[in-house]
Design a protein around this motif. Structure first.
Motif, mmCIF file in Angstrom:
data_model
loop_
_atom_site.group_PDB
_atom_site.id
_atom_site.type_symbol
_atom_site.label_atom_id
_atom_site.label_comp_id
_atom_site.label_asym_id
_atom_site.label_seq_id
_atom_site.Cartn_x
_atom_site.Cartn_y
_atom_site.Cartn_z
ATOM 1 N N UNK A 241 20.139 59.334 3.289
ATOM 2 C CA UNK A 241 19.786 60.739 3.159
ATOM 3 C C UNK A 241 18.362 60.986 3.645
ATOM 4 N N UNK A 242 18.069 62.276 3.870
ATOM 5 C CA UNK A 242 16.719 62.660 4.284
ATOM 6 C C UNK A 242 16.534 64.136 3.917
ATOM 7 N N UNK A 243 15.306 64.611 4.048
ATOM 8 C CA UNK A 243 15.005 65.998 3.644
ATOM 9 C C UNK A 243 15.638 66.979 4.629
ATOM 10 N N UNK B 240 19.812 65.772 2.409
ATOM 11 C CA UNK B 240 21.026 65.895 3.226
ATOM 12 C C UNK B 240 21.440 64.501 3.706
ATOM 13 N N UNK B 241 22.732 64.244 3.775
ATOM 14 C CA UNK B 241 23.197 62.927 4.227
ATOM 15 C C UNK B 241 22.987 62.808 5.734
ATOM 16 N N UNK B 242 22.324 61.726 6.164
ATOM 17 C CA UNK B 242 21.994 61.501 7.564
ATOM 18 C C UNK B 242 23.241 61.318 8.426
ATOM 19 N N UNK B 243 23.207 61.773 9.679
ATOM 20 C CA UNK B 243 24.395 61.651 10.540
ATOM 21 C C UNK B 243 24.691 60.237 11.028
ATOM 22 N N UNK B 244 23.631 59.417 11.226
ATOM 23 C CA UNK B 244 23.883 58.116 11.866
ATOM 24 C C UNK B 244 24.888 57.233 11.121
ATOM 25 N N UNK B 245 24.695 57.009 9.807
ATOM 26 C CA UNK B 245 25.682 56.136 9.127
ATOM 27 C C UNK B 245 27.095 56.690 9.195
ATOM 28 N N UNK C 267 26.664 66.726 3.875
ATOM 29 C CA UNK C 267 26.608 65.885 5.073
ATOM 30 C C UNK C 267 26.075 66.720 6.237
ATOM 31 N N UNK C 268 25.176 66.145 7.046
ATOM 32 C CA UNK C 268 24.672 66.830 8.248
ATOM 33 C C UNK C 268 25.860 67.426 9.023
#
Ligand SMILES: NC(=S)c1ccno1
Length: 240
Positions: free
Chosen positions: A49-51, A60-65, A114-115
């Motif tokens: 996650x990230x801001x 917000x959940x990061x898109x990469x994973x 999720x992004x």
């Protein structure tokens, strides 16, 4: 049916080892795997996650994973299912549609979600269904996956001991709520089983159940009754 569930809390899906869903898995009717999203992280902290861009509360959940997880799990016959408050209402019809799929991937969102690009990119290569259980917000998608998977699994061939149950149950082919049910003893405290159910007259019993289903639906869910086509009612219903 093949199902993959991706989550940061795999232990939340432990109930899928139990009862009729567990039996469906043991019988091979349901081929299910639960995956930890952190499998597809690459930093030492396994960050998922990230801001949020634009500011605001939470993460917000990061898109990469997610992108790498879907790259690894999706195939030519995959539908991505994302439980979310912004999704389309989950109904028995939705359960039937999902039960007809060959492969489902459930993405369990957490934090603020999720992004959006994960869903947008997935939609370029597979059908994507955002589904809501109701107008309320959970901590994440895991509990919703348990509900959706139970509703779907019971529709798979051979899972229900008696498939006749599907014909009479609420939200079934008749589009009604089911009639009340009773079992022994015939007298319990000061309450009796309706005499018709003990009559042995199957025609009368079927009529009673139909009438009770219509009355119950009219009283509790008139919207369901209004949605039925005229041909759903026989002439006796109209006279009722
Ligand atoms: N209403 C649903 S399905 C949901 C998922 C996550 N939070 O709420």
């Amino acid at each position: 049916m093949r199902v993959d569930v991706v989550t940061i809390f795999p232990e939340y899906l432990a109930p899928l080892d139990l009862s009729l869903v567990g039996k469906a898995r043991a019988a091979g009717t349901l081929d299910l795997a639960v995956h930890d999203l952190r499998t597809w992280t690459s930093d030492v902290h396994r960050t998922v996650d990230d801001s949020p861009y634009g500011g605001g509360p939470g993460m917000v959940m990061r898109p990469e994973p997610w992108g790498q997880a879907l790259d690894a799990l999706a195939g030519p016959h995959t539908r991505l299912v994302v439980p979310s408050p912004v999704g389309a209402p989950f109904t028995q019809a939705t359960a039937h549609a999902l039960a007809a799929e060959q492969h489902l991937i459930f993405a369990c969102g957490r934090y603020e979600g999720i992004d959006q690009r994960v869903l947008d990119h997935a939609a370029t290569r597979m059908p994507v269904s955002e589904i809501s259980l109701g107008d309320y917000v959970l901590f994440g998608g895991e509990v919703a996956v348990l509900v959706i998977l139970e509703a779907v699994t019971r529709l798979l061939p051979g899972v229900l001991g008696n498939a006749d149950s599907l014909a009479e149950e609420s939200h079934g082919p008749a589009g009604l709520l089911e009639a009340p049910v009773y079992t022994k003893p015939a007298q319990w405290r000061d309450l009796s089983v309706p005499d018709v159910l003990r009559s042995g007259d199957h025609g009368r019993i079927a009529r009673w159940r139909r009438d009770e289903a219509l009355l119950r639906t009219a009283r509790r869910r008139p919207d369901l009754l209004a949605a039925l086509p005229p041909e759903a009612f026989d002439k006796r219903d109209r006279a009722t």
